[in-house]
Enzyme design. Structure first.
Site, mmCIF file in Angstrom:
data_model
loop_
_atom_site.group_PDB
_atom_site.id
_atom_site.type_symbol
_atom_site.label_atom_id
_atom_site.label_comp_id
_atom_site.label_asym_id
_atom_site.label_seq_id
_atom_site.Cartn_x
_atom_site.Cartn_y
_atom_site.Cartn_z
ATOM 1 N N ASP A 150 0.843 -1.196 0.000
ATOM 2 C CA ASP A 150 0.000 0.000 0.000
ATOM 3 C C ASP A 150 0.879 1.247 0.000
ATOM 4 O OD1 ASP A 150 -2.172 1.588 0.029
ATOM 5 O OD2 ASP A 150 -2.773 1.156 2.087
ATOM 6 N N TYR A 256 8.260 -5.113 -8.383
ATOM 7 C CA TYR A 256 7.370 -6.244 -8.645
ATOM 8 C C TYR A 256 6.925 -6.367 -10.107
ATOM 9 C CZ TYR A 256 3.985 -2.493 -7.817
ATOM 10 O OH TYR A 256 3.313 -1.306 -7.852
ATOM 11 N N CYS A 449 -36.407 18.134 -7.098
ATOM 12 C CA CYS A 449 -34.958 18.377 -7.082
ATOM 13 C C CYS A 449 -34.639 19.491 -6.089
ATOM 14 C CB CYS A 449 -34.505 18.755 -8.488
ATOM 15 S SG CYS A 449 -32.794 19.318 -8.536
HETATM 16 S S1 IVH Z 1 1.391 -5.508 -10.371
HETATM 17 C C1 IVH Z 1 0.209 -4.539 -14.741
HETATM 18 N N1 IVH Z 1 2.068 -6.115 -7.938
HETATM 19 O O1 IVH Z 1 -1.430 -1.875 -6.934
HETATM 20 C C2 IVH Z 1 0.022 -4.609 -13.270
HETATM 21 N N2 IVH Z 1 0.940 -4.053 -8.280
HETATM 22 O O2 IVH Z 1 -4.219 -1.642 -7.685
HETATM 23 C C3 IVH Z 1 1.132 -4.029 -12.516
HETATM 24 N N3 IVH Z 1 0.657 -2.711 -6.259
HETATM 25 O O3 IVH Z 1 -0.919 0.292 -9.633
HETATM 26 C C4 IVH Z 1 0.892 -4.017 -11.065
HETATM 27 N N4 IVH Z 1 1.656 -4.098 -4.875
HETATM 28 O O4 IVH Z 1 0.718 0.425 -7.652
HETATM 29 C C5 IVH Z 1 1.470 -5.215 -8.718
HETATM 30 N N5 IVH Z 1 2.792 -6.736 -5.824
HETATM 31 C C6 IVH Z 1 2.198 -5.862 -6.616
HETATM 32 C C7 IVH Z 1 1.678 -4.658 -6.116
HETATM 33 C C8 IVH Z 1 1.046 -3.777 -6.985
HETATM 34 C C9 IVH Z 1 1.049 -2.930 -4.989
HETATM 35 C C10 IVH Z 1 -0.095 -1.541 -6.698
HETATM 36 C C11 IVH Z 1 0.376 -0.892 -7.983
HETATM 37 C C12 IVH Z 1 -0.826 -0.879 -8.899
HETATM 38 C C13 IVH Z 1 -1.931 -1.013 -7.910
HETATM 39 C C14 IVH Z 1 -3.167 -1.603 -8.567
#
Ligand code: IVH
Length: 725
Positions: A150, A256, A449
């Site tokens: 987060d 990641y 309204c």
């Molecule tokens: S993968 C194409 N892996 O969650 C997808 N996202 O709700 C790339 N996030 O915008 C994201 N931990 O900022 C991925 N282990 C994780 C993550 C993660 C946090 C965030 C990321 C993304 C958001 C989506």
């Protein structure tokens, strides 16, 4: 004062025809040498004009030209990050302070994730993937499972092993250039050994619990503001214009994912993460491989158990298909990958008192009840409002008529339990009936309204009561205008919600077209924008320029900006890609009627259903709406929509029909891949069909194609045709 003042045009190397006219070579067409030369020239022009800004009274560049050149500079830098100069105008703090960070166009968009909220959603996720790939339930299919951090996402670009650029996610397409700040994060490597020539590493910037507590203690001591939670602290720290402040903040980074790459990192997700780790990035040690939805859910429970003791905030577990080849086949929906999902932890809860229920009127006339609450902290954030959706929700029923909250209704004065899930608006989970006073009246939605007094009616089948005032309702008109200037719509610099409200209140704008007449009406003459309170010469001319800047605009933004019910950002994109031009789109919408060819064509778009189609056709059938739209369009130069990456595609613009049994891919996959390459996929063969892909069992369609002389390919020949891509 308007205009950057300074040395003469010639001494700056400024060529008015080349630099101030909009027709420039698109940055994507520039070769490296031309880009380098242009950056050098722009650094000189912008640097000179800027340095001399306060020293001479001889204007050489207007503010609009200055901003246009600066934007051009940023665009070239985004395309060629390695060519960015040490004296880059985009790094000059204070040059145009209102702009904040320079913008970076991501080479590969930064997407978000779809969500799963319970175990069933995870099983369905696996099922959808198997169906798309044509795998039966018994076939082996593995996933990675890892914590969802987060924080805020960051993209780090390395060229030849050197960190050259760092950018925030922004809207996913364009982010903010935070390179100087990212360099201060201790576990963001400045250089890498043995990395691909181009490597964009993506991950999450976060702040650990102990560092967050210590930072807040320091802030308190210095009499400065407290951060509500580690995520806000991390975001506030990374997005500091002064990198020395970021340096003093203890940020960390988990890698990641990745964006642009000059060569693959590995064959699997896990292999790629291990490679990133070996290159020096921190990766999450709780990442494992799971062979079934049951194993994924078990890891989720395990991580949930450890959540409180991890030392940093997580809000769920992310599952990703492990095989990168399969990830490639699965591809993306408009904003999320098909191959990944975030399994969210349940939201946090808190009890508080419901002080009152306000009614807001939205741009489509919907009356939305909003709970005003005695402020309470939920998961580190102070909550004082919650959405109450509609009258059924307040009465304790969902949109199917089933009970929610065990059928308990909500009344003013109640003790309610509120929850927050992610960034969404807080909701009411429960009501404490034992604390309700006996004479608390049942809540009733107004039948007129509250803004314009028109009847507010509830159509059969609609959960929402709507104001029937249409454009005469000030609330609807203002909300439509706010939507029109919002970020995914016209996104006009200097024209936000506040300005729209003021201009509307004074009768300066009533509908979108009026925005484009502001300069003509209030740029000179008796009533002038620059004379309004809070405005001046410069800000007024900046606004007029920003508006003019938007006359030339992509089709998807126009469609979204119209604010048609059920047509969101993603749908507007689909419609723009399908119809390509405004003329084609608007002609189709004006003719579409249930069952006719235009209607069927509209419904053939993957992602457009009958509800959206009805909403579009209804809008384009109302005289007042059409008049307002036509008046707007007369001011615009609407760009043709084209998929950006289909330039070399042999099937771009072609109409393809699939028939018979496909053996190497499912229909859904075949359609999605063809569309991603710029082809239009149709369900029936006609004279407009360019290619018929026929598998075994093809019948009448194949026959018709032969009669019409249409190119017919088998599945292998089709795959060969699109293979180079
Ligand atoms: S993968 C194409 N892996 O969650 C997808 N996202 O709700 C790339 N996030 O915008 C994201 N931990 O900022 C991925 N282990 C994780 C993550 C993660 C946090 C965030 C990321 C993304 C958001 C989506």
């Amino acid at each position: 004062m308007t205009g950057r003042r300074g040395p003469t045009l010639l001494s700056l190397g400024l060529n008015r025809a080349r630099d101030t006219v909009t027709a420039q070579t698109p940055v994507t067409d520039l070769d490296e040498q031309t880009a380098r030369d242009e950056l050098a020239r722009l650094a000189k022009v912008l640097g000179g004009a800027n340095a001399a800004y306060h020293t001479s009274d001889d204007p050489v560049i207007s503010d609009a030209d200055y901003d246009a050149l600066k934007r051009r500079n940023s665009e070239i830098e985004a395309q060629f990050p390695g060519l960015k100069r040490k004296d880059s105008p985009s790094e000059q703090v204070g040059a145009t302070p209102s702009e904040g960070f320079s913008k970076v166009t991501h080479a590969v968009p930064m997407l978000s994730l779809a969500n799963a909220f319970d175990d069933t959603d995870v099983v369905e996720f696996d099922g959808r993937i198997r169906k798309y790939l044509g795998l039966d339930g018994a076939a082996a299919l593995s996933y990675t499972a890892e914590p969802k951090i987060d924080g805020l996402s960051l993209s780090l670009r390395y060229e030849k092993g050197e960190l050259v650029q760092a950018a925030t996610r922004g809207d996913g397409t364009v982010g903010e250039n935070v390179t100087a700040n990212a360099r201060t994060i201790h576990n963001v490597p400045q250089s890498l050994n043995g990395a691909p020539d181009v490597l964009e590493v993506r991950g999450e910037v976060y702040m650990s619990h102990p560092d967050f507590e210590a930072l807040n203690a320091r802030q308190a001591e210095a009499g400065q503001k407290q951060f509500a939670n580690p995520r806000n602290a991390a975001a506030g720290s990374l997005r500091q214009l002064d990198a020395t402040i970021t340096r003093a903040r203890p940020l960390e980074f988990f890698a990641y994912a990745w964006g642009a790459l000059s060569e693959p990192l590995a064959e699997t997700q896990m292999g790629a993460i291990e490679r990133l780790n070996a290159l020096g990035f921190q990766t999450n040690p709780l990442t494992i491989i799971c062979d079934s939805p049951e194993a994924m859910v078990a890891h989720y429970r395990d991580i949930e158990q450890q959540r409180a003791s991890l030392g940093y905030d997580i809000d769920g577990v992310v599952y990703k298909v492990n095989d990168l080849g399969l990830q490639g086949r699965l591809g993306f929906r408009s904003t999320t990958p098909r191959w990944a999902i975030a399994h969210k932890f349940p939201a946090e809860l808190a009890w508080t008192r419901l002080d009152s229920i306000d009614i807001q009127v939205g741009r489509t006339g919907a009356l939305s009840p909003v709970a005003r609450l005695a402020p309470v902290t939920v998961g580190g954030v102070v909550v004082s409002n919650a959405t109450l959706h509609n009258e059924d929700y307040i009465a304790g029923r969902d949109n199917k008529g089933d009970e929610i909250r065990e059928g308990k209704d909500i009344r003013v004065g109640d003790w309610v339990q509120v929850y927050r899930a992610g960034d969404v608006i807080p909701k009411v989970a429960d009501v404490d009936l034992s604390k309700r006073s006996k004479d608390a009246p049942v809540f009733e939605m107004p039948h007129s309204c509250p803004q314009c007094g028109s009847d507010a009616v509830r159509e059969p089948g609609d959960a929402v009561r709507r104001c029937t005032g249409g454009l005469i309702c000030p609330a609807q008109a203002v909300e439509k205008l706010k939507h029109f200037v919002s970020r995914s719509a016209f996104d006009i610099d200097g024209l936000g919600a506040k300005q729209v409200e003021q201009f509307y209140a004074d009768g300066w704008i009533a509908e979108p077209a009026d925005i484009f007449e502001l300069r003509a009406k209030y740029g000179s003459g008796v009533q002038q924008l620059k004379n309004r309170e809070g405005w001046g010469d410069k800000s007024a001319s900046n606004l007029f320029d920003a508006i003019d800047d938007r006359r030339n605009i992509p089709l998807n933004r126009v469609i979204f900006a119209l604010g048609i019910r059920h047509v969101g950002d993603a749908a507007a994109n689909l419609l723009a890609l399908h119809y390509a031009t405004w003329d084609a789109f608007s002609a189709a919408m004006r003719t579409a009627q249930e069952g006719n060819p235009a209607w069927n064509d509209l419904l053939s778009i993957d992602g457009v259903g009958a509800v959206m189609a009805t909403s579009l056709a209804t809008t384009f059938n109302q005289a007042a709406e059409i008049a307002s739209i036509d008046r707007l369009v007369a001011h615009l130069d609407i760009q043709t929509a084209a998929r950006p990456d289909t330039a070399g595609s042999p099937v771009a613009g072609k109409t393809v029909v699939f028939t018979g049994t496909l053996e190497k891919m499912t229909r859904a996959e075949a359609k999605a891949r063809a569309e991603a390459l710029g082809a239009k996929v149709s369900g029936s063969v006609s004279a407009k069909t360019d290619i018929l892909v026929a598998g075994p069992g093809a019948g009448s369609k194949a026959k018709k194609a032969v009669e019409l002389g249409i190119e017919t390919l088998d599945e292998d020949a089709w795959l060969e045709l699109i293979a180079p891509l």
